[in-house]
Design an enzyme around this catalytic site. Sequence first.
Site, PDB file in Angstrom:
ATOM      1  N   ASP A   1     -23.690 -46.224  -6.204  1.00 41.89           N
ATOM      2  CA  ASP A   1     -24.165 -46.968  -7.363  1.00 41.89           C
ATOM      3  C   ASP A   1     -23.320 -46.774  -8.602  1.00 41.89           C
ATOM      4  O   ASP A   1     -23.509 -47.472  -9.587  1.00 41.89           O
ATOM      5  CB  ASP A   1     -25.609 -46.580  -7.692  1.00 41.89           C
ATOM      6  CG  ASP A   1     -25.692 -45.201  -8.334  1.00 41.89           C
ATOM      7  OD1 ASP A   1     -24.917 -44.311  -7.931  1.00 41.89           O
ATOM      8  OD2 ASP A   1     -26.530 -45.017  -9.237  1.00 41.89           O
TER       9      ASP A   1
ATOM     10  N   ASP B   1     -23.829 -41.785  -1.231  1.00 47.96           N
ATOM     11  CA  ASP B   1     -23.685 -40.987  -2.440  1.00 47.96           C
ATOM     12  C   ASP B   1     -25.052 -40.342  -2.715  1.00 47.96           C
ATOM     13  O   ASP B   1     -26.062 -40.773  -2.144  1.00 47.96           O
ATOM     14  CB  ASP B   1     -23.261 -41.894  -3.593  1.00 47.96           C
ATOM     15  CG  ASP B   1     -23.282 -41.169  -4.924  1.00 47.96           C
ATOM     16  OD1 ASP B   1     -22.662 -40.095  -5.018  1.00 47.96           O
ATOM     17  OD2 ASP B   1     -23.926 -41.675  -5.857  1.00 47.96           O
TER      18      ASP B   1
END
Length: 726
Positions: free
Chosen positions: A624, A422
């Site tokens: 996250d 990400d």
Amino acid sequence: MTDLPEAPPAGARTTIDLDITGMTCGSCVARVERALRRVPGVLGAEVNLATRRARVVQEQASADPASLAAAVHKAGFDARPAAPTTAGPETGPERFHLLAAILLSAPLLVGMAGHAAGLPWMLPGWVQAALATVVQVWLGARFYVAGWKAVRAGAGNMDLLVALGTSAAWGLSSWNLLTAPAGSMPALYYESSAVLIAVILLGKYLESRATGHTADALRALAGLRPDTARLAAGPTIPISQVVPGDIVLVRPGERIPVDGTVLDGGGDVDESMLTGESLPVPKEPGARVAGGSVLSDGVLTLRTDAVGAETVLARIVRLVEGAQASKPPIQRLVDRVSAVFVPAVLVVAGITFLGWWAAGADAAAALLNAVSVLVIACPCALGLATPAAIMAGTGAAARRGILIRDAAALERAHAVTLVAFDKTGTLTNGRPDLTDLIPAEGCTAGDVLRLAAALQANSEHPLAEAIRRRAAAPPPAPPPAQGFRALAGRGVSATVEARTLLLGSRRLLDEAGIPAGALADTAARLESQGRTLAFLAETSPTPRLLGLLAFADTPRPTARAAVATLRRAGIAVVLITGDSRGAANAIAAALGIDRVAAEILPAGKAEQIAALRAQGEVVAMVGDGINDAPALAAADVGLAMGTGTDVAMHTAGITLMRGDPALVAQALALARRTHRTIRQGLFWAFAYNVVGIPLAALGWLSPLVAGVAMALSSVSVVTNALRLRK
């Protein structure tokens, strides 16, 4: 410092840890597991030979440690509630028994060596018998007791093999001594039985010490919590008496006793034992601190947020304990072999005796060769190879700020061929700043900022924090928002001042049918510079664009080096983000990533992972945020940044306690080393037996050499695993 979450609740169930005594090999492990799984209400049980500990998952309604202990006792072992992790291996009694065995068997060994050299050092037969009998009956009693329990339970173990082998050598010697003509010296093999027991005790002692070292990292973590805390009001009290809300004072050089929030003061805190971060972390009012970390300088006044089992440290310890108690899939083969190992060895020993006797050898020679077969067989090395490596590997990972949820995740991680990252908060700092604020015609910059801040008042998204930081001064405060809705991967909507507003991506603007108009060229220019864009629009009473906000996020300092390290290891790297294509491409170019998937919704991230797996890749996903959870679950291995959300860490198999992409490469490298060590341990454990048993059956190994080889097999397997600590 972010709290480490508990695993999500899985119905009315509870986990009970038991310390098991009496286990010596993989066969014992299988017996204990079978006994525990037969207890009503038990959903699963895993036993670790290296820690001598069982972890049992049981229905909460029927949870009863006493029934579990009774089942273990019936199987021939003893069980009690698990002792604190801070306790090291107890080797005092083993050391005493080993010393006694050496002192009693040494004269027998010296006499045998002298006799072989033609020297008159042979001890009288009755002296040999006395020394060997003390060793056999007193120091060998443990093997008889454990072996008999195994037989009574309809199974076998290493103790049974040792008891049978040494008893045969001792019994043959005693028979020869009793039936020999007066004045003659019969063939005696007392040194074989006594020295064998001494050698095996030496091996068990060394094995116990080496196995104890595999848990050093866990004991170091568990020992971080102080026993007392100093209340700001003055008295110092036991940590067990501190409750959430208490105000605690911490002085320079002291270990922080609780998880808390800094109310007053400031200073640098060493969190290295929790996160692996070598540099002290500055703390000021409002910052969170974790119990077990050390205040390097300054003075802190803390409000206690969590104590005892709810602290970050306690949760880390439980997570590492859980990983060390679990079994990787490769252990299933070992369990199947261990279940039939001892019966197979007994059969081979019987065939050896009958074969030599049928070939014309006397009964003594045939029996000694059978004894060698019994003694060299080493089921304990098979049982220790996997758990010793898992314990050493997960302990080494924990010291570096890498928390592995279970052994299965560790085993999957070794085969990773592609890492999908990400962007925001993973490869970038996750703290973007509002760099550009462009109002549409008929609006002012102040109005755009005020309305955007109202929409994002309760959001935890990094872009929302950037807007709030910009809007924090000067006042007035943003107006209240009603009917707030988070639109996954696109933005938010709410009603502010009787106007229905949207704030989000170009996709959200297109879905609402609102054109970018005069701001389209500006948006394209900012996107090409790597900015992340958010459009503010109203859908009622009049659908129109109100303004454009642009944000910039910078890469983490170690991100480029982390990507390069992965690529040097032959692992491909992909960037998958919900951000705009321009922002994604700019970050990818800066970090050396050439495969990018941008403007991907959370469900789309999981689809991207599934597509990569369908191409034959073994995929690790690093994220996250909440929107990363589906992709983390879809990947072969999920790695969550510990600075991110609890949902991401619940889903991931590996948690990185600091926001450092370099830990990804370290975690995968450690997984490869651990898996390689497991395979090495299993290879040597099998090799000892595959080579040693036939040699013993052929008469090429004496019982003494066989005993030494058996002891060395366990010690070498555990010692090899200990290399992971470095």
